[in-house]
Design an enzyme around this catalytic site. Structure first.
Site, PDB file in Angstrom:
ATOM      1  N   HIS A  46      -4.625 -29.057 -30.334  1.00 51.24           N
ATOM      2  CA  HIS A  46      -4.720 -29.131 -29.015  1.00 51.24           C
ATOM      3  C   HIS A  46      -5.849 -29.684 -28.604  1.00 51.24           C
ATOM      4  O   HIS A  46      -6.032 -30.355 -27.457  1.00 51.24           O
ATOM      5  CB  HIS A  46      -4.359 -27.762 -28.554  1.00 51.24           C
ATOM      6  CG  HIS A  46      -4.466 -27.570 -26.768  1.00 51.24           C
ATOM      7  ND1 HIS A  46      -5.594 -26.803 -26.416  1.00 51.24           N
ATOM      8  CD2 HIS A  46      -3.653 -27.704 -26.069  1.00 51.24           C
ATOM      9  CE1 HIS A  46      -5.388 -26.792 -25.140  1.00 51.24           C
ATOM     10  NE2 HIS A  46      -4.313 -27.391 -24.657  1.00 51.24           N
ATOM     11  N   GLU A  49      -6.071 -33.442 -28.779  1.00 51.97           N
ATOM     12  CA  GLU A  49      -5.387 -33.934 -27.815  1.00 51.97           C
ATOM     13  C   GLU A  49      -5.784 -34.183 -26.577  1.00 51.97           C
ATOM     14  O   GLU A  49      -5.997 -35.217 -25.499  1.00 51.97           O
ATOM     15  CB  GLU A  49      -4.011 -33.080 -27.421  1.00 51.97           C
ATOM     16  CG  GLU A  49      -3.259 -33.538 -26.316  1.00 51.97           C
ATOM     17  CD  GLU A  49      -2.512 -32.393 -25.583  1.00 51.97           C
ATOM     18  OE1 GLU A  49      -2.704 -32.311 -24.302  1.00 51.97           O
ATOM     19  OE2 GLU A  49      -1.946 -31.531 -26.016  1.00 51.97           O
ATOM     20  N   HIS A  50      -6.849 -33.017 -25.909  1.00 50.29           N
ATOM     21  CA  HIS A  50      -7.700 -33.242 -24.842  1.00 50.29           C
ATOM     22  C   HIS A  50      -8.688 -34.170 -24.937  1.00 50.29           C
ATOM     23  O   HIS A  50      -8.886 -34.816 -23.971  1.00 50.29           O
ATOM     24  CB  HIS A  50      -8.452 -31.692 -24.646  1.00 50.29           C
ATOM     25  CG  HIS A  50      -7.480 -30.826 -23.839  1.00 50.29           C
ATOM     26  ND1 HIS A  50      -7.952 -30.015 -22.697  1.00 50.29           N
ATOM     27  CD2 HIS A  50      -6.222 -30.355 -23.879  1.00 50.29           C
ATOM     28  CE1 HIS A  50      -6.812 -29.333 -22.171  1.00 50.29           C
ATOM     29  NE2 HIS A  50      -6.004 -29.442 -23.183  1.00 50.29           N
ATOM     30  N   GLU A 126      -8.490 -22.282 -20.008  1.00 47.78           N
ATOM     31  CA  GLU A 126      -7.138 -22.293 -20.120  1.00 47.78           C
ATOM     32  C   GLU A 126      -6.557 -21.276 -20.728  1.00 47.78           C
ATOM     33  O   GLU A 126      -5.541 -20.657 -20.501  1.00 47.78           O
ATOM     34  CB  GLU A 126      -6.747 -23.644 -20.717  1.00 47.78           C
ATOM     35  CG  GLU A 126      -5.175 -23.822 -21.025  1.00 47.78           C
ATOM     36  CD  GLU A 126      -4.607 -25.155 -21.632  1.00 47.78           C
ATOM     37  OE1 GLU A 126      -3.559 -25.300 -21.838  1.00 47.78           O
ATOM     38  OE2 GLU A 126      -5.804 -26.035 -22.032  1.00 47.78           O
TER      39      GLU A 126
END
Length: 424
Positions: A46, A49-50, A126
């Site tokens: 993740h 991906e960012h 997040e």
């Protein structure tokens, strides 16, 4: 028809021409996600991906966004347990330029140290946000119960501790290990020019070299018995996930499971929606969910329940579990479920983005594609006997996992355990 091209390095292109739409959706799928992470790097898929959006070898972060959003398109990505996907939806005339930009950001991200530190803070916020949302917190608790001591049981975004400790060298190593041709599927659907589409991935992806293939960690089922776990949280509504180990994504009974999902909790005509919400008013939100993975799966109910009605709602849910195990689904209810399942599957494919996502997920995770008629045939062949058999195999007391997030409710946990002991 779908066209599939496989290059010598095992990268694959799959596409579907849809001449009656104005858009194209283009996606790059990677055969990696959170299940390929150990505890110390939980969240790295993740995280990467960012970071891909922060700039690449040939494009700045602003140029990446403006080249797609600046011409009316949309750009996004997601990470799951088993896949990472970067995708864009745009007007057909921009296909060539979008392929270049999206490919560059995926294959050649800069991964600058200052970007890593800034995005680390963003991701930690997040994670905190999801911790504040009970519907996400109960899912995390349920996953931990369903897949204990395994990457599948951990948060896809990672923990605050793991994300805080991931360094640049680990991200670079992860990218070089998993963003390689044998792990790549390029999927495209829409009003595309086939010559332009085929030329792009061939020039970009067919020349890439592979690293030694990494293997995912299989889940070895453990006999934990029925479990109830509660997180006390001062909120106005109690959230529950209760469910059972399900089927892997290629299981021969996956269509029967899809119909069971529709019948029990897949829409507003479902049994749980009618019994728990419409007739008794015990919950605002209630639905069944199916999670299918390479080697495992889950079938579960999520509900947001009146704090004082937890045991009442649980009793109704258990009653419906028992009824569908004992009594075959009627011919009329099965017909309605099949019509809903078929229609929803086919209508989704009218949109280029949903079609691209279906293409990529199918080829990446199943290794083949089915036509609409083949899917319809599989659904039509399911009988009420198949569903009853599956219910008796899945809806089992000895494998029930029950996660609760809500205000402290003295006695509720013991009452639920008592109900489980009577659920046979």
């Amino acid at each position: 028809m779908y066209k599939i091209i496989e290059y010598n390095n095992s990268a694959k292109l799959i596409y579907k021409k849809m001449p009656d739409v104005s858009s194209i959706s283009f996606g790059i799928w990677l055969n990696t996600g959170s299940r390929n992470e150990n505890t110390s790097i939980n969240g790295i898929s993740h995280f990467l991906e960012h970071l891909a959006f922060k700039g690449s070898k040939n494009y700045t972060a602003d140029e990446i966004k403006e080249s797609i959003e600046g011409v009316g398109g949309s750009l996004n990505a997601f990470t799951s347990e088993e896949n990472t996907c970067y995708y864009a939806k745009f007007l057909a005339k921009h296909l060539k330029s979008v392929m270049k930009v999206l490919s560059d950001m995926v294959l050649c991200p800069l991964l600058k140290k200052e970007d890593i530190e800034k995005e680390r803070t963003v991701i930690i916020e997040e994670i905190k946000m999801y911790k504040d949302l009970p519907q996400f917190q109960v899912q995390e608790l349920f996953d931990d119960m369903m897949w204990p001591d395994h990457p599948l049981g951990r948060n896809i975004a990672g923990s605050i501790g793991s994300v805080s400790g991931i360094d640049r060298s680990q991200i670079i190593n992860y990218h070089s290990s998993w963003y390689t041709p044998q792990h790549i599927v390029i999927a495209c659907a829409g009003n595309l020019d086939e010559d332009i589409l085929e030329a792009g991935p061939k020039s970009i992806f067919s020349r890439l070299k592979n690293n030694p293939r990494e293997a995912f960690k299989p889940f070895l089922a453990s006999d934990t018995g029925p479990q109830v776990r509660v997180i006390s949280k001062d909120i106005k509504q109690t959230h529950i996930n209760l469910g059972f180990p399900g089927l892997n994504r290629s299981h021969e009974d996956r269509y029967a499971l899809g119909l069971l999902h529709v019948i029990l909790g897949g829409n507003m005509s479902s049994r749980l929606f009618n019994e728990v919400r419409e007739k008794k008013g015990l919950a605002y939100e209630i639905a069944t969910h199916v999670k299918k993975l390479k080697d495992t799966g889950a079938f579960f109910v999520h509900a947001g329940i009146d704090n004082k009605k937890l045991t009442d709602a649980t009793a109704v849910i258990f009653k419906e579990f028992d009824r569908i195990r004992r009594e075959k689904v009627s011919r009329g209810e099965l017909r309605r479920a099949k019509d809903f399942f078929i229609a929803q599957s086919q209508m989704a494919l009218d949109d280029s983005l949903d079609h691209m996502l279906w293409l990529g997920e199918s080829l990446m995770n199943l290794g083949f594609m089915q036509t609409k008629s083949e899917m319809r045939g599989h659904i039509e062949r399911v009988t009420s006997g198949d569903i009853q058999r599956l219910c008796r195999e899945i809806l089992r007391l000895d494998r029930l996992q029950f996660a609760v997030v809500g205000p402290q409710n003295r006695g509720a946990e013991e009452k639920i355990k008592d109900m489980i002991s009577n659920f046979s």
